[in-house]
Design an enzyme around this catalytic site. Structure first.
Site, PDB file in Angstrom:
ATOM      1  N   HIS A  65      -3.370   0.848  -3.012  1.00 53.43           N
ATOM      2  CA  HIS A  65      -2.273   1.217  -2.108  1.00 53.43           C
ATOM      3  C   HIS A  65      -1.001   0.388  -2.307  1.00 53.43           C
ATOM      4  O   HIS A  65       0.101   0.909  -2.234  1.00 53.43           O
ATOM      5  CB  HIS A  65      -2.737   1.084  -0.650  1.00 53.43           C
ATOM      6  CG  HIS A  65      -3.995   1.828  -0.356  1.00 53.43           C
ATOM      7  ND1 HIS A  65      -4.048   3.207  -0.279  1.00 53.43           N
ATOM      8  CD2 HIS A  65      -5.264   1.403  -0.129  1.00 53.43           C
ATOM      9  CE1 HIS A  65      -5.289   3.594  -0.014  1.00 53.43           C
ATOM     10  NE2 HIS A  65      -6.051   2.519   0.084  1.00 53.43           N
TER      11      HIS A  65
ATOM     12  N   GLU B  63      -7.248  -3.217  -2.099  1.00 50.73           N
ATOM     13  CA  GLU B  63      -6.149  -2.627  -1.320  1.00 50.73           C
ATOM     14  C   GLU B  63      -4.836  -2.673  -2.112  1.00 50.73           C
ATOM     15  O   GLU B  63      -4.037  -1.737  -2.067  1.00 50.73           O
ATOM     16  CB  GLU B  63      -6.000  -3.336   0.033  1.00 50.73           C
ATOM     17  CG  GLU B  63      -7.158  -3.065   0.988  1.00 50.73           C
ATOM     18  CD  GLU B  63      -7.296  -1.583   1.362  1.00 50.73           C
ATOM     19  OE1 GLU B  63      -6.301  -0.966   1.760  1.00 50.73           O
ATOM     20  OE2 GLU B  63      -8.420  -1.051   1.243  1.00 50.73           O
TER      21      GLU B  63
ATOM     22  N   HIS C 219      -7.315  -2.799   7.895  1.00 52.06           N
ATOM     23  CA  HIS C 219      -7.967  -2.208   6.734  1.00 52.06           C
ATOM     24  C   HIS C 219      -6.953  -2.151   5.587  1.00 52.06           C
ATOM     25  O   HIS C 219      -7.233  -2.552   4.482  1.00 52.06           O
ATOM     26  CB  HIS C 219      -8.511  -0.814   7.076  1.00 52.06           C
ATOM     27  CG  HIS C 219      -9.300  -0.181   5.961  1.00 52.06           C
ATOM     28  ND1 HIS C 219     -10.049   0.947   6.113  1.00 52.06           N
ATOM     29  CD2 HIS C 219      -9.443  -0.533   4.657  1.00 52.06           C
ATOM     30  CE1 HIS C 219     -10.628   1.270   4.953  1.00 52.06           C
ATOM     31  NE2 HIS C 219     -10.273   0.394   4.063  1.00 52.06           N
TER      32      HIS C 219
END
Ligand SMILES: *[C@@H]1O[C@H](CO)[C@@H](O)[C@H](O)[C@H]1NC(C)=O
Ligand SMILES: *[C@@H]1O[C@H](CO)[C@@H](O)[C@H](O)[C@H]1NC(C)=O
Ligand SMILES: *[C@@H]1O[C@H](CO)[C@@H](O)[C@H](O)[C@H]1NC(C)=O
Length: 256
Positions: A118, A114, A65
């Protein structure tokens, strides 16, 4: 007021002030401090279930993920995702980091998300300070930790019979030597048990070595725990698994 009372009052003020500082620190978008990395892997069958999406033939292994710094997100909005930088990683990305929910030929939206959310924060450490390094390191960690094989070897395979959350927790703690964090889809109406959805393995910030997902020492207060859980779950559907039975869903039979 005696000395003890004074000291008590002072301590109270200090704690209040620190509490505010801590809260402010977490909320201010300007400070992007983080302490650990979380390699988040999800079970494709549960991801499909979560969005009630009829994903066609999702992978039968745990996929990535993301690699998330804790406690912070979106650290640099001007650092745009560029697929060109990870061109050499694409075959591995497509296999191990697929967009389960939107399996289109152009899969890079998930990776962009992502990175924006992040990766731009992870880039604070040298080992992750470019897109090539961030995605490359994530893939390397995924392969090194080899969760799918570890579970297989432990005899924990998808099954119509329920496991106990402790079966996962104990086995993984034994193999990795650190405490992981498990996330589940709560039971839906008419269902008896939660469904395992994500397994988080935590890593140190500086050298990306395994560490406990739990913090040493003090138990977090319920509110803080809830907040951290919310951040870590990312999507609203998943919660920290509750002790007790858990469903590890086998792949659905493909109907042709
Ligand atoms: C944000 O990213 C841009 C583009 O890579 C870079 O030039 C800039 O220094 C970064 N800003 C911070 C605060 O890291
Ligand atoms: C896929 O991505 C390429 C390059 O980013 C783009 O030119 C193309 O239009 C995209 N195709 C679809 C179906 O979105
Ligand atoms: C990790 O957690 C385990 C179990 O709670 C504990 O025994 C161990 O000391 C912890 N390790 C570190 C480095 O905190």
């Amino acid at each position: 007021m005696g000395p003890v009372a004074v000291r008590g009052a002072l301590l109270g003020c200090l704690c209040l002030a620190l509490g505010c500082l801590c809260a402010a620190d977490r909320l201010l978008s300007g400070t992007h401090e983080w302490k650990k990395l979380i390699l988040v892997q999800h079970w494709p069958e549960t991801v499909c279930e979560e969005v009630q999406n009829d994903c066609r033939d999702p992978p039968h292994y745990w996929t990535i993920h993301g690699l998330w710094p804790d406690k912070t997100e979106e650290c640099n909005r001007s650092w745009h995702f560029n697929l060109e930088e990870i061109k050499d990683l694409l075959p591995e990305m497509k296999t191990y980091w697929p967009d389960i929910i939107h399996p289109s030929p152009n899969r890079s939206q998930f990776w962009k998300h992502e990175w924006d959310k992040h990766g731009t924060c992870a880039a604070q450490v040298e080992a992750l300070d470019s897109q090539r390094k961030y995605f490359g390191k994530s893939l390397a960690l995924y392969q090194k930790l080899d969760l799918s094989s570890v579970l297989l070897k432990l005899g924990i395979t998808p099954s119509i019979n329920y496991y106990q959350v402790g079966d996962f927790e104990d086995a993984l703690t034994r193999v990795y030597g650190v405490v992981p964090k498990l996330q589940c889809l709560p039971p839906r109406q008419g269902e008896a048990v939660q469904t395992i959805g994500q397994i988080e393995l935590c890593l140190t910030k500086q050298d990306q070595q395994l560490r406990n997902c739990t913090e040493p020492g003090a138990r977090p207060s319920p509110r803080r725990e809830a907040w951290l859980a919310g951040v870590a779950a990312e999507d609203q559907g998943l919660r920290v698994c509750e002790d007790g039975p858990v469903f590890y869903p086998p792949p659905k039979k493909i109907k042709h």
